[in-house]
Design a protein around this motif. Sequence first.
Motif, mmCIF file in Angstrom:
data_model
loop_
_atom_site.group_PDB
_atom_site.id
_atom_site.type_symbol
_atom_site.label_atom_id
_atom_site.label_comp_id
_atom_site.label_asym_id
_atom_site.label_seq_id
_atom_site.Cartn_x
_atom_site.Cartn_y
_atom_site.Cartn_z
ATOM 1 N N ILE A 58 -5.767 4.020 0.338
ATOM 2 C CA ILE A 58 -4.536 4.003 -0.419
ATOM 3 C C ILE A 58 -3.691 2.917 0.154
ATOM 4 C CG2 ILE A 58 -2.667 5.212 -1.179
ATOM 5 C CD1 ILE A 58 -5.565 6.314 -2.283
ATOM 6 N N HIS A 59 -3.140 2.139 -0.423
ATOM 7 C CA HIS A 59 -2.133 0.995 0.062
ATOM 8 C C HIS A 59 -1.028 0.891 -0.931
ATOM 9 C CE1 HIS A 59 -3.619 -2.354 -2.668
ATOM 10 N NE2 HIS A 59 -4.713 -1.879 -2.247
ATOM 11 N N ASN A 60 -0.082 0.206 -0.416
ATOM 12 C CA ASN A 60 1.193 -0.227 -1.135
ATOM 13 C C ASN A 60 1.278 -1.616 -1.604
ATOM 14 O OD1 ASN A 60 1.605 -1.550 1.401
ATOM 15 N ND2 ASN A 60 4.063 -0.617 1.526
ATOM 16 N N ASN A 61 0.299 -2.361 -1.599
ATOM 17 C CA ASN A 61 0.462 -3.743 -1.980
ATOM 18 C C ASN A 61 -0.154 -3.942 -3.336
ATOM 19 O OD1 ASN A 61 1.034 -6.530 -0.837
ATOM 20 N ND2 ASN A 61 -1.187 -6.935 -1.501
ATOM 21 N N GLU A 62 1.047 -3.935 -4.248
ATOM 22 C CA GLU A 62 0.686 -4.179 -5.763
ATOM 23 C C GLU A 62 -0.180 -5.265 -6.203
ATOM 24 O OE1 GLU A 62 3.386 -3.382 -9.729
ATOM 25 O OE2 GLU A 62 4.443 -3.692 -8.004
ATOM 26 N N ASP A 63 0.061 -6.232 -5.337
ATOM 27 C CA ASP A 63 -0.855 -7.523 -5.649
ATOM 28 C C ASP A 63 -2.411 -7.340 -5.429
ATOM 29 O OD1 ASP A 63 1.552 -8.686 -6.925
ATOM 30 O OD2 ASP A 63 1.702 -9.583 -5.099
ATOM 31 N N GLY A 64 -2.737 -6.257 -4.777
ATOM 32 C CA GLY A 64 -4.065 -6.138 -4.579
ATOM 33 C C GLY A 64 -4.505 -6.483 -3.252
ATOM 34 N N LEU A 65 -5.686 -6.465 -2.788
ATOM 35 C CA LEU A 65 -6.218 -6.936 -1.438
ATOM 36 C C LEU A 65 -6.501 -8.108 -1.094
ATOM 37 C CD1 LEU A 65 -9.255 -4.302 -1.386
ATOM 38 C CD2 LEU A 65 -7.271 -4.038 -0.138
ATOM 39 N N PRO A 66 -5.972 -8.721 0.263
ATOM 40 C CA PRO A 66 -6.463 -10.027 0.537
ATOM 41 C C PRO A 66 -7.714 -10.152 0.549
ATOM 42 C CG PRO A 66 -5.525 -8.893 2.478
ATOM 43 C CD PRO A 66 -5.353 -7.921 0.940
ATOM 44 N N PRO A 98 4.686 -7.411 2.486
ATOM 45 C CA PRO A 98 3.248 -7.788 1.760
ATOM 46 C C PRO A 98 2.568 -8.638 2.853
ATOM 47 C CG PRO A 98 4.639 -8.044 0.069
ATOM 48 C CD PRO A 98 5.432 -7.515 1.538
ATOM 49 N N ASP A 99 3.339 -9.651 3.500
ATOM 50 C CA ASP A 99 2.839 -10.426 4.666
ATOM 51 C C ASP A 99 2.026 -9.748 5.635
ATOM 52 O OD1 ASP A 99 3.739 -12.668 3.450
ATOM 53 O OD2 ASP A 99 5.601 -13.125 4.716
ATOM 54 N N LYS A 100 2.774 -8.488 5.967
ATOM 55 C CA LYS A 100 2.066 -7.694 7.175
ATOM 56 C C LYS A 100 0.689 -7.179 6.563
ATOM 57 C CE LYS A 100 3.053 -4.475 10.819
ATOM 58 N NZ LYS A 100 3.848 -3.565 11.427
ATOM 59 N N PHE A 101 0.877 -6.667 5.389
ATOM 60 C CA PHE A 101 -0.642 -6.101 4.772
ATOM 61 C C PHE A 101 -1.346 -7.160 4.774
ATOM 62 C CE2 PHE A 101 -3.050 -5.167 1.177
ATOM 63 C CZ PHE A 101 -3.477 -4.005 1.456
ATOM 64 N N ALA A 102 -1.110 -8.369 4.283
ATOM 65 C CA ALA A 102 -2.021 -9.667 4.227
ATOM 66 C C ALA A 102 -2.806 -9.835 5.713
ATOM 67 C CB ALA A 102 -1.547 -10.555 3.451
ATOM 68 N N ASN A 103 -1.896 -9.875 6.577
ATOM 69 C CA ASN A 103 -2.324 -10.075 7.830
ATOM 70 C C ASN A 103 -3.258 -9.008 8.700
ATOM 71 O OD1 ASN A 103 -1.177 -12.835 7.735
ATOM 72 N ND2 ASN A 103 0.534 -11.858 8.641
ATOM 73 N N TYR A 104 -2.847 -7.843 8.205
ATOM 74 C CA TYR A 104 -3.442 -6.534 9.007
ATOM 75 C C TYR A 104 -4.541 -5.515 8.314
ATOM 76 C CZ TYR A 104 -0.057 -8.396 12.792
ATOM 77 O OH TYR A 104 0.322 -9.196 13.798
ATOM 78 N N GLY A 121 -7.078 2.356 -3.728
ATOM 79 C CA GLY A 121 -6.249 2.889 -4.523
ATOM 80 C C GLY A 121 -4.872 2.302 -4.268
ATOM 81 N N SER A 122 -4.324 1.792 -5.608
ATOM 82 C CA SER A 122 -2.686 1.174 -5.267
ATOM 83 C C SER A 122 -1.883 1.736 -6.084
ATOM 84 C CB SER A 122 -2.677 -0.305 -5.179
ATOM 85 O OG SER A 122 -1.502 -0.697 -4.827
ATOM 86 N N ARG A 123 -0.920 0.984 -6.930
ATOM 87 C CA ARG A 123 0.045 1.589 -7.624
ATOM 88 C C ARG A 123 -0.678 2.181 -8.842
ATOM 89 N NH1 ARG A 123 3.163 0.914 -11.844
ATOM 90 N NH2 ARG A 123 5.328 1.055 -11.949
ATOM 91 N N ARG A 124 -1.559 1.599 -9.569
ATOM 92 C CA ARG A 124 -2.385 2.048 -10.847
ATOM 93 C C ARG A 124 -2.702 3.479 -10.234
ATOM 94 N NH1 ARG A 124 0.093 0.904 -14.896
ATOM 95 N NH2 ARG A 124 0.286 3.098 -15.001
ATOM 96 N N PHE A 125 -3.465 3.351 -9.337
ATOM 97 C CA PHE A 125 -4.136 4.852 -8.850
ATOM 98 C C PHE A 125 -3.024 5.813 -8.571
ATOM 99 C CE2 PHE A 125 -5.318 7.591 -5.730
ATOM 100 C CZ PHE A 125 -6.613 8.219 -5.940
ATOM 101 N N LEU A 126 -2.021 5.633 -7.905
ATOM 102 C CA LEU A 126 -1.035 6.549 -7.789
ATOM 103 C C LEU A 126 -0.291 7.008 -8.842
ATOM 104 C CD1 LEU A 126 0.340 5.040 -4.762
ATOM 105 C CD2 LEU A 126 -0.979 7.283 -4.589
ATOM 106 N N LYS A 127 -0.180 6.251 -9.648
ATOM 107 C CA LYS A 127 0.850 6.493 -11.146
ATOM 108 C C LYS A 127 -0.299 7.247 -12.109
ATOM 109 C CE LYS A 127 4.256 5.617 -13.650
ATOM 110 N NZ LYS A 127 4.008 6.142 -15.084
ATOM 111 N N ASP A 128 -1.545 6.897 -12.307
ATOM 112 C CA ASP A 128 -2.397 7.402 -13.354
ATOM 113 C C ASP A 128 -3.025 8.786 -12.847
ATOM 114 O OD1 ASP A 128 -1.552 5.056 -14.804
ATOM 115 O OD2 ASP A 128 -3.525 4.369 -14.787
#
Length: 323
Positions: free
Chosen positions: A127-135, A96-102, A157-164
Amino acid sequence: MDAFTNSTVAGSLPSNNSVAPRVENEKKSDFDLFFDFNFKDLNKTDFEKWFAAMAECVFGVDFELVKAGGKKGDKKSDGRRISTETVYQCYAPESPDKFANYAATKISDSFPAVLGFWPQMKEWVFIHNNEDGLPTSASDKLEELRKLYPSLTISTGSRRFLKDQLHDRLSLQQMADLYPKAAIDVEGVQMEHVRPLLKRIISERGKHFGSLEFGEIPDEAKVEFNHLSEASKFDIKRARTNVDVVSRFLDGQNNPSNVSVIQTAMREKYLQLVGLGYEPDEILGKLCEYVRIGATSAEVAASHIIVTYFFDSCDVFENVPVS
């Protein structure tokens, strides 16, 4: 290679028809465990492959996957839906830290190139893998692009998009194909499956029984210390739910030396594999192969449970040094 050793999407099983998933006994919720694992632990190209595999199942020939190659690479696309001119791009870093930074930089660097490759594009989905959303930095960058290109739909799109929108729209057979490890029914393993495998080791190794030193009961740090992949950790965690069947077999032995025979055989096999230079995941898989007599679905599951038992009893793999 054994199902224990694979880290891509969902792993693969030995090539034997008897281990194919019996989808008539499954329900879709049974596969949620595998969705959660893939979303949480896959990253980079493994995450991209998982997304593309689901999209191909859901959209069929309407989904076009571009293989990376040449000067154009993958044309900044992890998949395109032809009928809607939608281009998907995945970003799944290791933390998640790398996602937030980049994440904002990834969006900024990718989008102009996407437009160049796909001039007819009507929608771009990040499409991303950060369940807490976008920084906020990534959200601001997307808003900037929406203002610059008002004719385009720019979505995430993240977890909810990929699941539903993808996972839950798969048929049972598609889920079974996507997650072949679901065929390993560890909860269904009973004494009748474990007994012949362990009795074979006693019979074959009892004549030249040696002795080795064994460790203490491990904690969870042992998995990390032995550098096992996320897929192997997942397999061990699943198998632990039924290791008591091995305990019951060993406790029921009239000859106490039989337990030592099995311990020594497992430890010697482990040390042999280490000496041959195999990687930790490969060793885990090779130990499963060593335990099995054949490759039926029940034996595959039973071998995973047996190896996990001896992993936890510290007869195989190395213990964390005591500081």
